[in-house]
Each structure stands twice: as structure tokens, then as C-alpha cells.
Design a protein around this motif. Structure first.
Motif, PDB file in Angstrom:
ATOM      1  N   GLN A   1      15.003  23.531 -23.358  1.00 14.65           N
ATOM      2  CA  GLN A   1      14.520  22.273 -22.773  1.00 14.65           C
ATOM      3  C   GLN A   1      14.437  21.156 -23.811  1.00 14.65           C
ATOM      4  OE1 GLN A   1      11.417  22.354 -19.638  1.00 14.65           O
ATOM      5  NE2 GLN A   1      11.101  24.484 -20.245  1.00 14.65           N
ATOM      6  N   GLY A   2      14.874  21.455 -25.033  1.00 15.21           N
ATOM      7  CA  GLY A   2      14.882  20.432 -26.071  1.00 15.21           C
ATOM      8  C   GLY A   2      13.633  20.382 -26.911  1.00 15.21           C
ATOM      9  N   ASN A   3      12.762  21.376 -26.809  1.00 16.78           N
ATOM     10  CA  ASN A   3      11.542  21.379 -27.608  1.00 16.78           C
ATOM     11  C   ASN A   3      11.886  21.666 -29.071  1.00 16.78           C
ATOM     12  OD1 ASN A   3       9.100  22.979 -28.862  1.00 16.78           O
ATOM     13  ND2 ASN A   3       8.263  21.746 -27.196  1.00 16.78           N
ATOM     14  N   ALA A   4      11.660  20.690 -29.931  1.00 19.01           N
ATOM     15  CA  ALA A   4      12.084  20.796 -31.332  1.00 19.01           C
ATOM     16  C   ALA A   4      11.351  21.903 -32.076  1.00 19.01           C
ATOM     17  CB  ALA A   4      11.886  19.457 -32.035  1.00 19.01           C
TER      18      ALA A   4
ATOM     19  N   VAL B   1      19.545  21.084 -35.182  1.00 17.10           N
ATOM     20  CA  VAL B   1      19.274  20.530 -33.854  1.00 17.10           C
ATOM     21  C   VAL B   1      17.811  20.095 -33.751  1.00 17.10           C
ATOM     22  CG1 VAL B   1      19.103  21.099 -31.399  1.00 17.10           C
ATOM     23  CG2 VAL B   1      21.115  21.801 -32.697  1.00 17.10           C
ATOM     24  N   SER B   2      16.919  20.923 -34.258  1.00 14.09           N
ATOM     25  CA  SER B   2      15.496  20.597 -34.224  1.00 14.09           C
ATOM     26  C   SER B   2      15.209  19.319 -35.006  1.00 14.09           C
ATOM     27  CB  SER B   2      14.678  21.754 -34.806  1.00 14.09           C
ATOM     28  OG  SER B   2      13.310  21.408 -34.887  1.00 14.09           O
ATOM     29  N   ALA B   3      15.774  19.206 -36.192  1.00 13.31           N
ATOM     30  CA  ALA B   3      15.548  18.017 -37.027  1.00 13.31           C
ATOM     31  C   ALA B   3      16.118  16.769 -36.375  1.00 13.31           C
ATOM     32  CB  ALA B   3      16.168  18.221 -38.404  1.00 13.31           C
ATOM     33  N   ALA B   4      17.216  16.929 -35.647  1.00 13.19           N
ATOM     34  CA  ALA B   4      17.808  15.782 -34.947  1.00 13.19           C
ATOM     35  C   ALA B   4      16.909  15.310 -33.811  1.00 13.19           C
ATOM     36  CB  ALA B   4      19.187  16.153 -34.404  1.00 13.19           C
TER      37      ALA B   4
ATOM     38  N   ARG C   1      27.121  21.015 -33.142  1.00  9.56           N
ATOM     39  CA  ARG C   1      27.732  20.127 -32.141  1.00  9.56           C
ATOM     40  C   ARG C   1      27.794  20.797 -30.764  1.00  9.56           C
ATOM     41  NH1 ARG C   1      30.424  18.277 -36.863  1.00  9.56           N
ATOM     42  NH2 ARG C   1      31.897  20.028 -36.864  1.00  9.56           N
ATOM     43  N   GLU C   2      28.056  22.104 -30.753  1.00  4.24           N
ATOM     44  CA  GLU C   2      28.099  22.822 -29.474  1.00  4.24           C
ATOM     45  C   GLU C   2      26.709  22.907 -28.846  1.00  4.24           C
ATOM     46  OE1 GLU C   2      30.949  24.181 -27.821  1.00  4.24           O
ATOM     47  OE2 GLU C   2      31.759  22.724 -29.257  1.00  4.24           O
ATOM     48  N   LEU C   3      25.710  23.178 -29.673  1.00  7.18           N
ATOM     49  CA  LEU C   3      24.341  23.286 -29.173  1.00  7.18           C
ATOM     50  C   LEU C   3      23.839  21.971 -28.586  1.00  7.18           C
ATOM     51  CD1 LEU C   3      22.713  25.353 -32.074  1.00  7.18           C
ATOM     52  CD2 LEU C   3      23.196  26.183 -29.771  1.00  7.18           C
ATOM     53  N   LEU C   4      24.320  20.863 -29.110  1.00 11.71           N
ATOM     54  CA  LEU C   4      23.855  19.546 -28.669  1.00 11.71           C
ATOM     55  C   LEU C   4      24.533  19.066 -27.390  1.00 11.71           C
ATOM     56  CD1 LEU C   4      23.579  17.706 -32.114  1.00 11.71           C
ATOM     57  CD2 LEU C   4      21.694  18.302 -30.569  1.00 11.71           C
ATOM     58  N   LYS C   5      25.548  19.797 -26.928  1.00  3.59           N
ATOM     59  CA  LYS C   5      26.189  19.407 -25.674  1.00  3.59           C
ATOM     60  C   LYS C   5      25.224  19.611 -24.515  1.00  3.59           C
ATOM     61  CE  LYS C   5      31.008  20.342 -27.005  1.00  3.59           C
ATOM     62  NZ  LYS C   5      32.195  21.209 -26.750  1.00  3.59           N
ATOM     63  N   GLN C   6      25.157  18.635 -23.640  1.00  9.55           N
ATOM     64  CA  GLN C   6      24.214  18.668 -22.536  1.00  9.55           C
ATOM     65  C   GLN C   6      24.387  19.925 -21.675  1.00  9.55           C
ATOM     66  OE1 GLN C   6      21.894  16.252 -22.167  1.00  9.55           O
ATOM     67  NE2 GLN C   6      20.950  17.261 -20.423  1.00  9.55           N
ATOM     68  N   GLY C   7      23.277  20.667 -21.495  1.00  8.80           N
ATOM     69  CA  GLY C   7      23.298  21.836 -20.625  1.00  8.80           C
ATOM     70  C   GLY C   7      24.042  23.035 -21.180  1.00  8.80           C
ATOM     71  N   TYR C   8      24.338  23.029 -22.489  1.00  9.16           N
ATOM     72  CA  TYR C   8      25.185  24.080 -23.059  1.00  9.16           C
ATOM     73  C   TYR C   8      24.463  24.863 -24.147  1.00  9.16           C
ATOM     74  CZ  TYR C   8      29.742  26.118 -24.318  1.00  9.16           C
ATOM     75  OH  TYR C   8      30.796  26.967 -24.536  1.00  9.16           O
ATOM     76  N   PHE C   9      23.183  24.591 -24.358  1.00 10.39           N
ATOM     77  CA  PHE C   9      22.465  25.124 -25.516  1.00 10.39           C
ATOM     78  C   PHE C   9      22.509  26.655 -25.584  1.00 10.39           C
ATOM     79  CE2 PHE C   9      18.675  26.673 -27.659  1.00 10.39           C
ATOM     80  CZ  PHE C   9      18.689  25.958 -28.838  1.00 10.39           C
ATOM     81  N   LEU C  10      21.991  27.323 -24.564  1.00 10.40           N
ATOM     82  CA  LEU C  10      21.930  28.794 -24.612  1.00 10.40           C
ATOM     83  C   LEU C  10      23.308  29.427 -24.547  1.00 10.40           C
ATOM     84  CD1 LEU C  10      18.785  29.634 -22.442  1.00 10.40           C
ATOM     85  CD2 LEU C  10      18.995  29.598 -24.937  1.00 10.40           C
ATOM     86  N   THR C  11      24.204  28.819 -23.793  1.00  9.70           N
ATOM     87  CA  THR C  11      25.570  29.353 -23.721  1.00  9.70           C
ATOM     88  C   THR C  11      26.232  29.306 -25.095  1.00  9.70           C
ATOM     89  OG1 THR C  11      25.797  28.634 -21.424  1.00  9.70           O
ATOM     90  CG2 THR C  11      27.839  29.054 -22.642  1.00  9.70           C
ATOM     91  N   ALA C  12      26.103  28.167 -25.776  1.00  8.40           N
ATOM     92  CA  ALA C  12      26.691  28.029 -27.112  1.00  8.40           C
ATOM     93  C   ALA C  12      26.052  29.004 -28.093  1.00  8.40           C
ATOM     94  CB  ALA C  12      26.527  26.592 -27.608  1.00  8.40           C
TER      95      ALA C  12
END
Length: 326
Positions: free
Chosen positions: A232-235, A264-267, A300-311
Motif C-alpha cells: 500500500q506504499g507504507n514506507a 523504494v522506502s527512501a523515495a 524501477r519494477e517495484l515502483l510501477k503502479q500496482g506491480y509491487f508484490l508481483t515484481a
């Protein structure tokens, strides 16, 4: 469905209110006009009913002025109509007044006035208002700080399924505020909120399972909650997930994945309170260039919308590089 602040629902007549509403010509026309986005007509029809004293219409007129629908936005006028409806015990108007005074939306910030309106709705059993009363007693905003009173309101709200109240009850049990410290009870309330998708609480649950607070230590369970929150984007959860991969706790250790998660968290949270950047820099010291490149690609893959766990899972199954032992 009722109009609410910053939403488009309309007040409708429910239950025993059907007979008096049926007598108020124009209500259905106003609802239909609003549904068609003919806001000028909707406002005109609602105003006729509002002037006649109908609280539903008064609330809707207030919201249309607040949102600038069918008229120029006019918070002062919105407040006038909200007050008229709220004084007839319209709970939506009471809650909106509470929100506006508590946040200073169009009025001078006034926690005491906010507490007054929240209390009126809370006494009518409205879960969100009960939650706000709990917050105000916990923080001493508009009322004397009183943890026991906060607990009382949180319990009433939490019993109706309000995730925020469940979360705050969990926190108060974990810290011993207004109650005896009880990590098991904290886990209970956190779990209820976490199962409703509350990301902050999911991260808190992960921490408790990892540390063995109120429950046996369980890295696998901690990982489950960190993943849900991180997705859910929780850093904080993303950084905690990174630590799990760095240390190989319930998963195969991977510097590449840890680096990418810290990245990703730092971003998402570049504040000094987030240690993700320092974690990333520490891990990077032991990584050859090929691993750094792979970690940047994974970021970059993790930051794609809706793709975090899949990546994340795809890389864990098929890593781009073979990592050297620590």
C-alpha cells in the motif's frame, strides 16, 4: 446515502421519514437534478425545502455551497446551512461542522467548538464521531486530556467496526495509556484494523510479531503484515521488509532485494525519521556493481503502479544475478 463533506452523495428520506418527505414537493426533483449534474436546479429546489425547515435539504444546501456546486463556493454560507441542519440533530451536518472547526476549514480553528459538534453526533451513536471524540480526549484538544475517556469513545466506535478506533485502542494498550499495558489486547485491536486494510497498523502488527510482543515471535507472520502494508506504499513497512531480506528472516537473504526495498522506502519518505537511505547505503558497501545494477532495475519494477508484490516475488523466484556470500 447522505451528502458528506467533499463527497457527492445526496440526503434521502429513510424509514419513518418517508411520509413527511413525500409531502415536500421538489425533493425528488432536486435529487434527480443533482444526479444529472444540473447543480443550479438541484440547489434551487433544495433551497426551497431548506427554507421551509427540512434538515436534509439544509445539509445538502450547505454541502453544495461548500463544494461550489450550482453556485460559487461560499464556506460562510455552507456553515450557515450546516448550523441550521445540525441544530435539528442532523448527524452529517454535526460531523461536518466538527471537521471544519477541528481543521480550520473556512473558520477559525476551534477545538472546543469541534468537540461540541462531534459530541452531539457521538451521542447519537455515530462511529466516526465517537472516534473523533476519542482522539480529542487522547490529545486534549477542545476537552481536558483524559485517556480513560478516550478509551471509552474508542471502544464504542471500534465496536461498530471503525478501523481508526480499533487502531488507536491497539496503540493505547501497547503503550499502557488509560489502561494497563497489554500487548495481547493490542494485537487483538490491531488485527481488527489491519484486516480492514489499515497500512500503518499492518506495519505495527509486523513489528509485534517480529519482536514477539503479545504473541510468540513469528518472522513468517511479520513478513505477511509487512508485505500487505508495503504493497500500500507504507514506507516504514517497505524498510522493514528490506531488513527481513537483508537478514534472511523467513525468506532467503538477498542484498539486491533489500537494497531495492530500502530505495523504494527512501523515495516514498525522505525524512530524517526514515532510516531506509542509511540502510541502503550500508548494504551497498558489500555489493559489487552487477548487484547494484540489478537492485536499481528491481527498484524501477517495484515502483510501477500496482506491480509491487508481483515484481518482488518474480525477482525472488528468478534473481537477475547470483549474489556472492556475505
Amino acid at each position: 446515502m447522505r451528502f458528506r463533506l467533499h463527497t457527492l452523495g445526496l440526503a434521502v428520506c429513510l424509514g419513518f421519514a418517508m411520509a413527511p418527505c413525500a409531502a415536500l414537493a421538489g425533493f425528488d426533483e432536486a435529487v434527480a437534478a443533482h444526479d444529472k449534474k444540473d447543480y443550479a436546479t438541484a440547489l434551487r429546489e433544495f433551497k426551497k425545502l431548506a427554507t421551509a425547515g427540512d434538515p436534509n435539504a439544509q445539509f445538502n444546501v450547505g454541502l453544495m455551497y461548500a463544494n461550489g456546486q450550482g453556485t460559487a463556493q461560499n464556506i460562510k454560507e455552507a456553515l450557515k446551512w450546516y448550523h441550521l441542519a445540525a441544530n435539528q440533530n442532523d448527524i452529517s451536518a454535526q460531523i461536518n461542522l466538527g471537521i471544519m472547526y477541528a481543521t480550520g476549514q473556512g473558520v477559525e480553528l476551534d477545538y472546543k467548538e469541534a468537540a461540541k459538534w462531534y459530541r452531539m453526533a457521538a451521542d447519537q451513536g455515530v462511529a466516526s464521531a465517537q472516534f473523533h471524540m476519542g482522539v480529542m480526549h487522547a490529545t486534549g484538544q477542545g476537552v481536558p486530556q483524559n485517556y480513560e475517556e478516550a478509551i471509552k469513545w474508542y471502544r464504542l466506535s471500534a465496536a461498530q467496526g471503525e478501523a481508526g478506533a480499533q487502531s488507536n485502542l491497539g496503540y493505547m494498550y501497547s503503550k499502557g495509556q488509560g489502561v494497563q499495558q497489554d500487548h495481547k489486547e493490542a494485537i487483538k485491536w490491531y488485527s481488527l484494523a489491519a484486516n480492514q486494510g489499515h497500512a500503518i497498523v499492518q506495519n505495527n502488527l509486523g513489528n509485534m510479531h517480529k519482536a514477539g510482543q503479545g504473541t510468540p515471535q513469528d518472522f513468517k507472520e511479520a513478513m505477511k503484515w509487512y508485505r500487505l502494508a508495503a504493497n500500500q506504499g507504507n514506507a516504514k513497512a517497505q524498510a522493514n521488509l528490506g531488513l527481513m531480506y537483508e537478514n534472511g528472516q523467513s525468506v532467503a537473504a538477498s542484498r539486491v532485494i533489500a537494497y531495492a526495498l530500502f530505495n523504494v522506502s527512501a523515495a516514498g519518505d525522505a525524512s530524517n525519521e526514515n532510516p531506509a537511505a542509511s540502510h541502503r547505503n550500508r548494504v551497498a558497501q558489500a555489493m559489487p556493481p552487477a548487484e547494484i545494477d540489478a537492485a536499481q532495475d528491481l527498484t524501477r519494477e517495484l515502483l510501477k503502479q500496482g506491480y509491487f508484490l508481483t515484481a518482488l516475488d518474480n525477482y525472488a523466484k528468478n534473481p537477475a544475478v547470483k549474489e556472492a556470500p556475505k
